[in-house]
Design an enzyme around this catalytic site. Structure first.
Site, mmCIF file in Angstrom:
data_model
loop_
_atom_site.group_PDB
_atom_site.id
_atom_site.type_symbol
_atom_site.label_atom_id
_atom_site.label_comp_id
_atom_site.label_asym_id
_atom_site.label_seq_id
_atom_site.Cartn_x
_atom_site.Cartn_y
_atom_site.Cartn_z
ATOM 1 N N ARG A 195 0.829 -1.208 0.000
ATOM 2 C CA ARG A 195 0.000 0.000 0.000
ATOM 3 C C ARG A 195 0.866 1.263 0.000
ATOM 4 O O ARG A 195 0.435 2.316 -0.440
ATOM 5 C CB ARG A 195 -0.855 0.041 1.276
ATOM 6 N N ASP A 198 -10.255 2.359 1.385
ATOM 7 C CA ASP A 198 -10.092 3.794 1.575
ATOM 8 C C ASP A 198 -11.426 4.476 1.290
ATOM 9 O O ASP A 198 -12.313 3.891 0.657
ATOM 10 C CB ASP A 198 -9.007 4.334 0.626
ATOM 11 N N GLU A 213 -1.909 6.593 19.272
ATOM 12 C CA GLU A 213 -2.667 5.413 18.822
ATOM 13 C C GLU A 213 -2.015 4.137 19.322
ATOM 14 O O GLU A 213 -0.845 3.887 19.063
ATOM 15 C CB GLU A 213 -2.713 5.366 17.285
ATOM 16 N N ARG A 237 9.661 5.237 -3.729
ATOM 17 C CA ARG A 237 10.084 6.096 -4.840
ATOM 18 C C ARG A 237 11.569 6.354 -4.791
ATOM 19 O O ARG A 237 12.131 6.503 -3.706
ATOM 20 C CB ARG A 237 9.435 7.485 -4.735
ATOM 21 N N ARG A 247 1.627 5.691 16.536
ATOM 22 C CA ARG A 247 1.863 7.040 16.001
ATOM 23 C C ARG A 247 1.181 8.088 16.853
ATOM 24 O O ARG A 247 0.304 7.774 17.655
ATOM 25 C CB ARG A 247 1.410 7.136 14.544
ATOM 26 N N TYR A 295 -10.257 -3.672 3.865
ATOM 27 C CA TYR A 295 -9.759 -2.330 4.148
ATOM 28 C C TYR A 295 -10.009 -1.473 2.916
ATOM 29 O O TYR A 295 -9.334 -1.617 1.904
ATOM 30 C CB TYR A 295 -8.262 -2.332 4.485
ATOM 31 N N ARG A 301 -8.240 -5.845 13.943
ATOM 32 C CA ARG A 301 -7.395 -5.107 14.881
ATOM 33 C C ARG A 301 -8.187 -3.897 15.353
ATOM 34 O O ARG A 301 -8.910 -3.258 14.577
ATOM 35 C CB ARG A 301 -6.096 -4.617 14.208
HETATM 36 P P1 FAD Z 1 -18.006 3.145 8.905
HETATM 37 O O1 FAD Z 1 -17.462 4.527 8.817
HETATM 38 O O2 FAD Z 1 -17.430 2.227 9.891
HETATM 39 O O3 FAD Z 1 -19.581 3.259 9.123
HETATM 40 C C1 FAD Z 1 -20.357 2.160 9.541
HETATM 41 C C2 FAD Z 1 -21.353 2.699 10.548
HETATM 42 O O4 FAD Z 1 -22.287 1.668 10.863
HETATM 43 C C3 FAD Z 1 -20.704 3.087 11.884
HETATM 44 O O5 FAD Z 1 -21.048 4.416 12.198
HETATM 45 C C4 FAD Z 1 -21.287 2.101 12.885
HETATM 46 O O6 FAD Z 1 -21.475 2.655 14.165
HETATM 47 C C5 FAD Z 1 -22.618 1.760 12.224
HETATM 48 N N1 FAD Z 1 -23.150 0.471 12.649
HETATM 49 C C6 FAD Z 1 -22.500 -0.724 12.675
HETATM 50 N N2 FAD Z 1 -23.329 -1.682 13.138
HETATM 51 C C7 FAD Z 1 -24.509 -1.084 13.408
HETATM 52 C C8 FAD Z 1 -25.741 -1.552 13.926
HETATM 53 N N3 FAD Z 1 -25.925 -2.841 14.285
HETATM 54 N N4 FAD Z 1 -26.763 -0.666 14.079
HETATM 55 C C9 FAD Z 1 -26.604 0.633 13.746
HETATM 56 N N5 FAD Z 1 -25.442 1.135 13.262
HETATM 57 C C10 FAD Z 1 -24.419 0.291 13.086
HETATM 58 N N6 FAD Z 1 -9.453 6.054 4.317
HETATM 59 C C11 FAD Z 1 -8.894 7.006 3.540
HETATM 60 O O7 FAD Z 1 -9.291 7.179 2.374
HETATM 61 N N7 FAD Z 1 -7.880 7.801 4.028
HETATM 62 C C12 FAD Z 1 -7.393 7.677 5.295
HETATM 63 O O8 FAD Z 1 -6.491 8.412 5.683
HETATM 64 C C13 FAD Z 1 -7.964 6.671 6.124
HETATM 65 N N8 FAD Z 1 -7.516 6.508 7.371
HETATM 66 C C14 FAD Z 1 -8.034 5.516 8.148
HETATM 67 C C15 FAD Z 1 -7.539 5.346 9.428
HETATM 68 C C16 FAD Z 1 -8.034 4.351 10.240
HETATM 69 C C17 FAD Z 1 -7.499 4.191 11.633
HETATM 70 C C18 FAD Z 1 -9.030 3.474 9.725
HETATM 71 C C19 FAD Z 1 -9.529 2.330 10.556
HETATM 72 C C20 FAD Z 1 -9.558 3.654 8.460
HETATM 73 C C21 FAD Z 1 -9.066 4.673 7.656
HETATM 74 N N9 FAD Z 1 -9.580 4.894 6.384
HETATM 75 C C22 FAD Z 1 -9.018 5.864 5.590
HETATM 76 C C23 FAD Z 1 -10.743 4.127 5.874
HETATM 77 C C24 FAD Z 1 -12.094 4.820 6.163
HETATM 78 O O9 FAD Z 1 -12.267 4.936 7.556
HETATM 79 C C25 FAD Z 1 -13.241 4.011 5.563
HETATM 80 O O10 FAD Z 1 -13.078 3.928 4.168
HETATM 81 C C26 FAD Z 1 -14.660 4.585 5.819
HETATM 82 O O11 FAD Z 1 -14.815 5.102 7.089
HETATM 83 C C27 FAD Z 1 -15.652 3.466 5.630
HETATM 84 O O12 FAD Z 1 -16.976 3.933 5.681
HETATM 85 P P2 FAD Z 1 -18.146 2.901 5.991
HETATM 86 O O13 FAD Z 1 -19.417 3.658 5.860
HETATM 87 O O14 FAD Z 1 -17.985 1.674 5.174
HETATM 88 O O15 FAD Z 1 -17.891 2.408 7.483
HETATM 89 N N1 UDP Z 2 4.176 0.768 7.783
HETATM 90 C C1 UDP Z 2 5.410 0.630 8.362
HETATM 91 N N2 UDP Z 2 6.034 1.729 8.881
HETATM 92 C C2 UDP Z 2 5.462 2.955 8.853
HETATM 93 C C3 UDP Z 2 4.194 3.086 8.258
HETATM 94 C C4 UDP Z 2 3.557 1.972 7.741
HETATM 95 O O1 UDP Z 2 5.958 -0.460 8.412
HETATM 96 O O2 UDP Z 2 6.072 3.909 9.357
HETATM 97 C C5 UDP Z 2 3.505 -0.452 7.248
HETATM 98 C C6 UDP Z 2 2.611 -1.129 8.295
HETATM 99 O O3 UDP Z 2 2.693 -2.524 8.096
HETATM 100 C C7 UDP Z 2 1.231 -0.649 7.932
HETATM 101 C C8 UDP Z 2 1.329 -0.574 6.404
HETATM 102 O O4 UDP Z 2 2.675 -0.140 6.159
HETATM 103 O O5 UDP Z 2 0.224 -1.526 8.333
HETATM 104 C C9 UDP Z 2 0.343 0.359 5.754
HETATM 105 O O6 UDP Z 2 0.541 1.653 6.283
HETATM 106 P P1 UDP Z 2 -0.564 2.763 6.240
HETATM 107 O O7 UDP Z 2 0.043 4.048 6.597
HETATM 108 O O8 UDP Z 2 -1.312 2.662 4.955
HETATM 109 O O9 UDP Z 2 -1.494 2.292 7.428
HETATM 110 P P2 UDP Z 2 -2.814 2.995 7.990
HETATM 111 O O10 UDP Z 2 -2.669 4.470 7.843
HETATM 112 O O11 UDP Z 2 -3.919 2.440 7.182
HETATM 113 O O12 UDP Z 2 -2.826 2.558 9.405
#
Ligand code: FAD
Ligand code: UDP
Length: 368
Positions: A171, A349, A299, A175, A279, A347, A248
């Protein structure tokens, strides 16, 4: 039936579907178990700072149609993600690029970097990387792997790098140019005023019931609508009858500090194993904030157990096979559609979640 669609979950997937269904003349009810909309992209404003409550979110995409779509609902700023990796007292640029290599080895040219990487992996004989460790080593060599990948990844996933799939590390861009942009995508930014406002706009005109867990009111809610779009966990929907999918989870320790600028960057990764968090996010830097105080979140990654927030699906062979069994069950449902990152156990985005929701709309809703 009072509604055409019952949408479970007010995250991006549910909100995009609600918006499009409304435009197609359909009546929807959104139920959300949390006390707020926006799912995991929820931002809470504290002293003028948008705090990303469920982890830092940077919008990035190469899909022009998706970019145009989100820009209809929010203005995006020009933030470019350029995290710093901290290993003990050494600081490196991410993603892995010439700035990283130059700092690591005191070299200047791409050829020098490639030669060092080649010399570090020459005796390993990795032809086809079988796991994350082999993939990382073959891409960036031993030094970068040991300092910037191994510890971080093992904290993040709670597993040895040899037991993790290679695709996780793919992911990240690699570069041989001096470019610290974490993403290769054409479009990038953060919605001005936070993601919650964006989701609010998407949900405008749709009835939303907060603090409502669908699974606790299933019969009465099912009776209200013709069809259901469910964005919660697929195994939980089926009461884990085939087994439990692994995730996780992440714990965020958030505090406000009486200083203007704590770490000089939105994202600093702590890549050594001994530091317990992965982080630190300093939220104001996503919006170039100039407030007198600052808010940071550490985190901590942990294994998910029932009741925790599920964050990252663990897409290993066992879980993927189990998910397939649930999907087969789901495919047979007549008035129920699974969607989003939890419904799809993937996963995704944000841009991919929006694209998937729009794709569902194309199949499901009459053309406008
Ligand atoms: P969710 O946002 O999880 O929405 C699902 C909703 O359903 C939740 O509000 C939940 O409470 C609700 N729900 C679940 N079960 C029930 C139930 N039984 N009854 C009522 N409600 C319920 N993407 C990026 O593009 N850029 C990023 O930088 C990025 N960073 C991330 C960092 C982290 C730590 C994580 C975990 C993800 C990240 N993502 C990122 C991904 C991004 O969060 C998701 O693509 C997006 O939030 C998914 O939307 P969703 O609607 O599928 O799920
Ligand atoms: N990763 C790493 N070192 C870093 C950042 C990321 O080894 O400093 C690895 C790690 O395995 C991570 C993966 O690259 O799960 C993807 O990173 P990303 O930043 O996309 O993770 P997210 O923001 O989704 O947590």
């Amino acid at each position: 039936m009072k509604y055409d669609y019952l949408i479970v979950g007010a995250g991006l997937f549910g909100a995009v579907f609600a918006q499009e269904a409304k435009q197609a003349g359909k009546k929807c009810l959104v139920v959300e178990k949390r006390g707020h909309i926006a799912g995991n992209v929820y931002c809470e404003e504290i002293h003028g700072i948008q705090v990303h409550r469920y982890g830092a979110h940077i919008f990035h995409t190469s899909d022009e149609k998706i970019w145009e779509y989100v820009c209809r609902f929010a203005r995006f700023n020009h933030y470019i993600n350029s995290p710093i990796a901290r290993y003990r007292d050494e600081l490196y640029n991410l993603p892995f690029n010439m700035n990283t290599f130059s700092k690591m080895w005191g070299i200047a040219t791409p050829q020098e970097a490639r030669d060092i990487i080649a010399s570090q992996i020459a005796d390993l004989g990795i032809a086809e990387p079988k796991n994350l460790e082999e993939q990382a080593l073959s891409l960036v060599g031993r030094d970068v792997y040991e300092k910037l990948i191994k510890g971080y990844t093992e904290k993040q996933w709670g597993r040895d790098c040899k037991d993790l799939p290679a695709f996780i590390i793919k992911r990240l861009p690699l570069r041989f140019t001096y470019d610290n942009n974490y993403f290769n995508d054409r479009f990038q930014g953060i919605p001005t005023g936070g993601y919650t406002k964006l989701v609010e706009k998407l949900l405008e005109g749709t009835e939303v019931r907060l603090d409502t867990d669908y699974l606790q009111h299933r019969a009465e809610l099912d009776a209200l609508a013709d069809k259901i779009v469910y964005t919660g966990m697929i195994d939980q929907y089926y009461d884990y009858s085939l087994g439990v999918l692994q995730y996780r989870s992440v714990r965020f320790e958030t505090e406000e500090l009486e200083m203007e600028n704590y770490q000089g960057n939105a994202v600093v990764n702590y890549t050594e194993r001994q530091v317990p968090y992965t982080r630190i996010i300093e939220h104001k830097h996503f919006e170039f904030g100039t407030q007198p105080t600052t808010i940071i979140s550490r985190e901590y990654s942990s294994e998910w157990t029932k009741g925790d927030e599920p964050y990252y699906p663990v897409n290993d062979e066992r879980n993927n096979a189990l998910y397939e069994q649930y999907r087969e069950k789901a495919d047979k449902e007549e008035r129920l559609i699974f969607g989003g990152r939890l419904g799809g156990y993937k996963y995704y985005d944000m841009d991919k979640v929006i694209a998937a929701a729009l794709e569902l709309c194309r199949r499901e809703l009459p053309p406008r």
